[in-house]
Design an enzyme around this catalytic site. Structure first.
Site, PDB file in Angstrom:
ATOM      1  N   GLN A 123      39.855 -24.510  -9.615  1.00 41.03           N
ATOM      2  CA  GLN A 123      40.446 -24.058 -10.883  1.00 41.03           C
ATOM      3  C   GLN A 123      41.224 -25.265 -11.402  1.00 41.03           C
ATOM      4  OE1 GLN A 123      40.447 -21.596 -13.169  1.00 41.03           O
ATOM      5  NE2 GLN A 123      41.989 -22.823 -14.215  1.00 41.03           N
ATOM      6  N   GLN A 125      42.087 -26.191 -14.739  1.00 37.97           N
ATOM      7  CA  GLN A 125      43.050 -26.085 -15.829  1.00 37.97           C
ATOM      8  C   GLN A 125      44.414 -25.660 -15.280  1.00 37.97           C
ATOM      9  OE1 GLN A 125      42.159 -23.152 -18.860  1.00 37.97           O
ATOM     10  NE2 GLN A 125      43.232 -24.296 -20.448  1.00 37.97           N
ATOM     11  N   PRO A 244      42.861 -16.520  -9.316  1.00 35.51           N
ATOM     12  CA  PRO A 244      44.194 -16.271  -9.890  1.00 35.51           C
ATOM     13  C   PRO A 244      44.198 -15.863 -11.362  1.00 35.51           C
ATOM     14  CG  PRO A 244      43.820 -18.625  -9.635  1.00 35.51           C
ATOM     15  CD  PRO A 244      42.656 -17.942  -8.990  1.00 35.51           C
ATOM     16  N   GLY A 246      41.996 -14.069 -14.965  1.00 34.47           N
ATOM     17  CA  GLY A 246      40.957 -13.125 -15.368  1.00 34.47           C
ATOM     18  C   GLY A 246      39.634 -13.864 -15.482  1.00 34.47           C
ATOM     19  N   MET A 248      37.800 -18.023 -16.516  1.00 31.66           N
ATOM     20  CA  MET A 248      37.961 -19.441 -16.831  1.00 31.66           C
ATOM     21  C   MET A 248      36.649 -19.915 -17.444  1.00 31.66           C
ATOM     22  SD  MET A 248      39.828 -22.114 -16.898  1.00 31.66           S
ATOM     23  CE  MET A 248      39.157 -23.590 -17.674  1.00 31.66           C
ATOM     24  N   GLU A 249      36.791 -20.563 -18.609  1.00 33.28           N
ATOM     25  CA  GLU A 249      35.638 -20.890 -19.447  1.00 33.28           C
ATOM     26  C   GLU A 249      34.882 -22.137 -18.999  1.00 33.28           C
ATOM     27  OE1 GLU A 249      38.873 -21.048 -20.134  1.00 33.28           O
ATOM     28  OE2 GLU A 249      39.405 -22.677 -21.507  1.00 33.28           O
ATOM     29  N   HIS A 273      35.899 -13.389 -24.604  1.00 36.92           N
ATOM     30  CA  HIS A 273      36.939 -14.413 -24.658  1.00 36.92           C
ATOM     31  C   HIS A 273      36.437 -15.745 -24.070  1.00 36.92           C
ATOM     32  CE1 HIS A 273      41.186 -15.863 -24.532  1.00 36.92           C
ATOM     33  NE2 HIS A 273      40.712 -16.576 -23.530  1.00 36.92           N
ATOM     34  N   GLU A 274      35.940 -15.692 -22.855  1.00 36.69           N
ATOM     35  CA  GLU A 274      35.514 -16.945 -22.209  1.00 36.69           C
ATOM     36  C   GLU A 274      34.331 -17.557 -22.958  1.00 36.69           C
ATOM     37  OE1 GLU A 274      37.797 -17.865 -20.477  1.00 36.69           O
ATOM     38  OE2 GLU A 274      38.695 -15.968 -19.857  1.00 36.69           O
ATOM     39  N   HIS A 277      35.374 -19.569 -25.953  1.00 39.03           N
ATOM     40  CA  HIS A 277      35.827 -20.924 -25.619  1.00 39.03           C
ATOM     41  C   HIS A 277      34.680 -21.949 -25.697  1.00 39.03           C
ATOM     42  CE1 HIS A 277      40.041 -20.678 -24.514  1.00 39.03           C
ATOM     43  NE2 HIS A 277      39.846 -19.716 -23.625  1.00 39.03           N
ATOM     44  N   GLU A 296      43.622 -21.330 -27.260  1.00 38.18           N
ATOM     45  CA  GLU A 296      43.708 -19.894 -26.961  1.00 38.18           C
ATOM     46  C   GLU A 296      43.879 -19.026 -28.209  1.00 38.18           C
ATOM     47  OE1 GLU A 296      42.713 -18.806 -24.296  1.00 38.18           O
ATOM     48  OE2 GLU A 296      42.988 -20.421 -22.836  1.00 38.18           O
ATOM     49  N   ASP A 351      51.211 -25.161 -17.059  1.00 39.03           N
ATOM     50  CA  ASP A 351      50.891 -23.757 -16.797  1.00 39.03           C
ATOM     51  C   ASP A 351      52.007 -22.826 -17.293  1.00 39.03           C
ATOM     52  OD1 ASP A 351      48.526 -24.538 -15.696  1.00 39.03           O
ATOM     53  OD2 ASP A 351      49.085 -24.170 -13.612  1.00 39.03           O
ATOM     54  N   TYR A 359      48.230 -17.446 -27.453  1.00 41.46           N
ATOM     55  CA  TYR A 359      47.108 -16.518 -27.580  1.00 41.46           C
ATOM     56  C   TYR A 359      47.231 -15.656 -28.840  1.00 41.46           C
ATOM     57  CZ  TYR A 359      45.671 -17.433 -22.715  1.00 41.46           C
ATOM     58  OH  TYR A 359      45.238 -18.024 -21.563  1.00 41.46           O
ATOM     59  N   ARG A 507      45.075 -11.908  -8.538  1.00 43.14           N
ATOM     60  CA  ARG A 507      45.118 -12.243  -9.961  1.00 43.14           C
ATOM     61  C   ARG A 507      46.564 -12.247 -10.418  1.00 43.14           C
ATOM     62  NH1 ARG A 507      41.907  -8.900 -14.702  1.00 43.14           N
ATOM     63  NH2 ARG A 507      42.664 -10.143 -16.469  1.00 43.14           N
ATOM     64  N   LYS A 509      48.243 -12.259 -13.167  1.00 37.93           N
ATOM     65  CA  LYS A 509      48.700 -11.320 -14.186  1.00 37.93           C
ATOM     66  C   LYS A 509      49.103  -9.959 -13.575  1.00 37.93           C
ATOM     67  CE  LYS A 509      46.429  -8.554 -17.678  1.00 37.93           C
ATOM     68  NZ  LYS A 509      45.142  -8.298 -18.344  1.00 37.93           N
TER      69      LYS A 509
HETATM   70  N1  BES Z   1      41.505 -20.790 -19.983  1.00 34.95           N
HETATM   71  C1  BES Z   1      42.159 -19.557 -19.736  1.00 34.95           C
HETATM   72  C2  BES Z   1      42.774 -19.491 -18.353  1.00 34.95           C
HETATM   73  C3  BES Z   1      43.841 -20.543 -18.090  1.00 34.95           C
HETATM   74  C4  BES Z   1      44.772 -20.896 -19.034  1.00 34.95           C
HETATM   75  C5  BES Z   1      43.903 -21.147 -16.852  1.00 34.95           C
HETATM   76  C6  BES Z   1      45.744 -21.873 -18.758  1.00 34.95           C
HETATM   77  C7  BES Z   1      44.858 -22.115 -16.575  1.00 34.95           C
HETATM   78  C8  BES Z   1      45.784 -22.479 -17.521  1.00 34.95           C
HETATM   79  C9  BES Z   1      41.217 -18.378 -19.935  1.00 34.95           C
HETATM   80  O1  BES Z   1      40.350 -18.539 -21.001  1.00 34.95           O
HETATM   81  C10 BES Z   1      42.055 -17.153 -20.224  1.00 34.95           C
HETATM   82  O2  BES Z   1      42.741 -17.153 -21.213  1.00 34.95           O
HETATM   83  N2  BES Z   1      41.968 -16.150 -19.362  1.00 34.95           N
HETATM   84  C11 BES Z   1      42.702 -14.910 -19.493  1.00 34.95           C
HETATM   85  C12 BES Z   1      41.799 -13.792 -19.885  1.00 34.95           C
HETATM   86  C13 BES Z   1      41.649 -13.564 -21.339  1.00 34.95           C
HETATM   87  C14 BES Z   1      40.775 -12.344 -21.594  1.00 34.95           C
HETATM   88  C15 BES Z   1      42.946 -13.444 -22.095  1.00 34.95           C
HETATM   89  C16 BES Z   1      43.252 -14.553 -18.130  1.00 34.95           C
HETATM   90  O3  BES Z   1      42.799 -15.139 -17.149  1.00 34.95           O
HETATM   91  O4  BES Z   1      44.094 -13.679 -18.056  1.00 34.95           O
HETATM   92 ZN    ZN Z   2      41.346 -18.399 -22.902  1.00 38.52          ZN
END
Ligand code: BES
Ligand code: ZN
Length: 552
Positions: A123, A125, A244, A246, A248-249, A273-274, A277, A296, A351, A359, A507, A509
């Site tokens: 991962q 990003q 970790p 939801g 990753m694109e 969403h992905e 991206h 985002e 991060d 977003y 995860r 979140k």
């Molecule tokens: N690119 C992000 C995940 C991310 C952002 C990883 C910043 C590391 C640092 C991905 O596109 C994303 O936004 N994922 C969301 C899900 C989305 C449906 C809002 C997530 O993982 O919660």
């Molecule tokens: Zn995103």
């Protein structure tokens, strides 16, 4: 005018890497990648500075001399400075990763669906690529890449690139380093359409393919709005539950948490969403993490547009309304500087910029522009924006300049540089029902649960549970929300499920709010510590450091 990237030690203005060739062997026994990265340079000055974190550099250009590794910064890692002989156009770095690499998670067989084979995923990003590749780890420095990945039989390696032949990959489009990705496991593939498919462990494959059956339609919806999909294949990889995020694109291959597989497609907006991206982020990226909203915010807006085409305006407005409400709640907690779209991340891990502001405030800005200028004109503008900046990394200033070309006099300064929501922010309205019915969608349940008054008693929780069986919900979003309420109410019948959930799912979140709620009471803290003892070894480094900070 390039913006300086405070999250990279690299020197692209002097010496710039344009292509990376990886030759890596994967050792599950040592939890290490070992091999070489050959970096092609477009311009070469006296030195080349790369980002690294916890890498063991063995040799550069075949020699143990001619390079220095600087001190380690907790966020940025260590700069690797290489002396460049005159006229050189490429550099070979032989290295191995640390078992603690922040961008890799090494899973024991017990943490997988099949329980037979280990698993590895990356991962990268925002700034974790440097923990497994010595690279100029700035989103403004785009590279093409190719790779040869050696894995033990019978495992399959996958990357965010075209598969040339098993174990060999190539991505001909230049991307930011945070989009380089690797996964290794007992993986099988099922096609969804000619260009879309799902990779998963064998026992998950059919379920995953059913959940994601609308993927091709989503690609077509996005293409009809914003122009051709430029990455060849669009596949999904279902990871183990410790992933970790939801989703990753990663180019060509979105990485996804298994917790979106609900059985009823109710959480597939993650795929929209992905996929979005592929335009906003992978095609046109922020040149530094200061402008993360360009990724985002556009993506959240486009996600809603794709969702509208597939599932109708009612559903997309409902999700937009829920998110706007969540944003307004979060704005009350965030310090003013973090409520701006253009954020100051100096001295911080990027991060930390991952709030709802980039977003949802970002998406609301685009929604506002759509309403003001009309959908037809604004859609055409977004499409021209992607064409104009394709394969480039840009700043908010370049966004504004391009916006003003089509819409002279347009002023979005308050959105970018002021806290909170500007007075012209659109209000997304949606009429939520207040009496639960079995016909409710997941989103309506979530909204209703979140709207329950604070201070519910265990008896009231028990009544709700008897009627709707929340403790046993198979929907991860509903389960996580219910468990949060259970912690707050001291509702003991849910404690078993809480522990099981926290040990299995990493995860962030879901995990973060649950631990935050637990530590609010001394009884809860004791339980949090007991659960974390079991859960921590299975968590990704990113989730570990989040929970470590809560329990500290
Ligand atoms: N690119 C992000 C995940 C991310 C952002 C990883 C910043 C590391 C640092 C991905 O596109 C994303 O936004 N994922 C969301 C899900 C989305 C449906 C809002 C997530 O993982 O919660
Ligand atoms: Zn995103």
């Amino acid at each position: 005018m390039p913006v300086h990237d405070i999250h990279s030690y690299s020197n692209p203005l002097e010496s710039r890497v344009t292509h990376v060739e990886l030759d890596l062997a994967v050792s599950f026994r040592e939890k290490k990648l070992r091999g070489a990265a050959t970096l092609a340079l477009e311009t070469a000055g006296r030195t080349l500075v790369l980002d690294t974190r916890d890498l063991n550099i063995l040799r550069v250009n075949g020699s143990a001399a001619g390079f220095t590794l600087g001190p380690r910064d907790q966020f940025l890692g260590s700069p690797l400075t290489i002396q460049l002989p005159r006229g050189v156009r490429s550099v070979v770095v032989e290295y191995e990763t640390s078992p603690q690499a922040s961008g890799l998670q090494w899973l024991d067989p017990a943490q997988t669906a099949g329980k037979q084979h280990p698993f590895l995923f990356s991962q990268s990003q925002a700034i974790h690529a440097r923990s497994w590749i010595p690279i100029q780890d700035s989103p403004g420095v785009r590279v093409t890449y190719s790779a040869r990945i050696n894995v033990p039989v019978p495992l399959t390696p996958l990357m965010s690139a075209r598969i040339v032949r098993p174990g060999h990959f190539h991505l001909p489009q230049p991307v930011s380093p945070y989009l380089i990705a690797l996964a290794v496991g007992d993986l099988q593939f099922k096609a969804l359409s000619k260009r879309c498919g799902v990779w998963a462990e064998p026992s998950m494959l059919d379920q995953a393919a059913r959940e994601f059956e609308d993927t091709e339609k989503m690609v077509q919806a996005a293409e009809s709005l914003y122009g051709a999909y430029r990455w060849g294949r669009y596949d999904l990889l279902v990871l183990p539950p410790s992933f970790p995020f939801g989703g990753m694109e990663n180019p060509c291959l979105t990485f996804a948490t298994p917790t979106v597989i609900a059985g009823d497609k109710s959480l597939v907006s993650l795929v929209a969403h992905e996929l979005a991206h592929s335009w906003s982020g992978n095609l046109v990226t922020n040149s530094t993490w200061r402008d993360f909203w360009l990724n985002e915010g556009f993506t959240t807006y486009i996600e809603r547009r794709i969702q509208e085409v597939l599932y109708g305006r009612r559903r997309s407005e409902m999700e937009f309304a829920i998110e706007s409400g969540e944003l307004e709640g979060e704005l009350k907690e965030l310090k003013p500087a973090d409520q701006k779209l253009v954020i100051d991340l100096s001295g911080r891990d990027p991060d930390d910029g991952m709030t709802m502001v980039p977003y949802v405030k970002g998406a609301l800005l685009l929604r506002r522009l759509e309403e003001k200028h009309g959908r037809e004109r604004f859609d055409a503008w977004i499409r021209s924006y992607f064409d104009q900046f394709a394969y480039q990394s840009i700043s908010s200033e370049e966004f504004v300049a391009f916006l003003r070309k089509s819409f002279p006099g347009e002023n979005v300064d308050a959105w970018l540089h002021q806290p909170g929501l500007p007075p012209d922010a659109p209000r997304i309205r949606f009429d939520f029902g207040s009496t639960p019915t079995h016909a409710w969608s997941t989103q309506e349940w979530l909204h209703w649960l979140r709207a329950q008054p604070a201070g519910l008693s265990a008896a009231q929780m028990s009544e709700m549970d008897q009627q709707w069986d929340f403790t046993r919900s198979g929907n991860s979003e509903i389960a996580a929300q219910w468990l949060l309420m259970a912690v707050r109410a001291g509702y003991r019948p849910a404690y078993g499920r809480l522990e099981q959930f926290l040990v299995e799912v990493g995860r962030r979140k879901f995990v973060k709010p649950l631990f935050e709620a637990l530590v609010k009471t001394s009884e809860g803290r004791a339980r949090a510590e007991a659960i974390y003892k079991k859960a921590r070894p299975g968590y990704h480094p990113i989730t570990q450091s989040t929970v470590d900070a809560i329990l500290r």
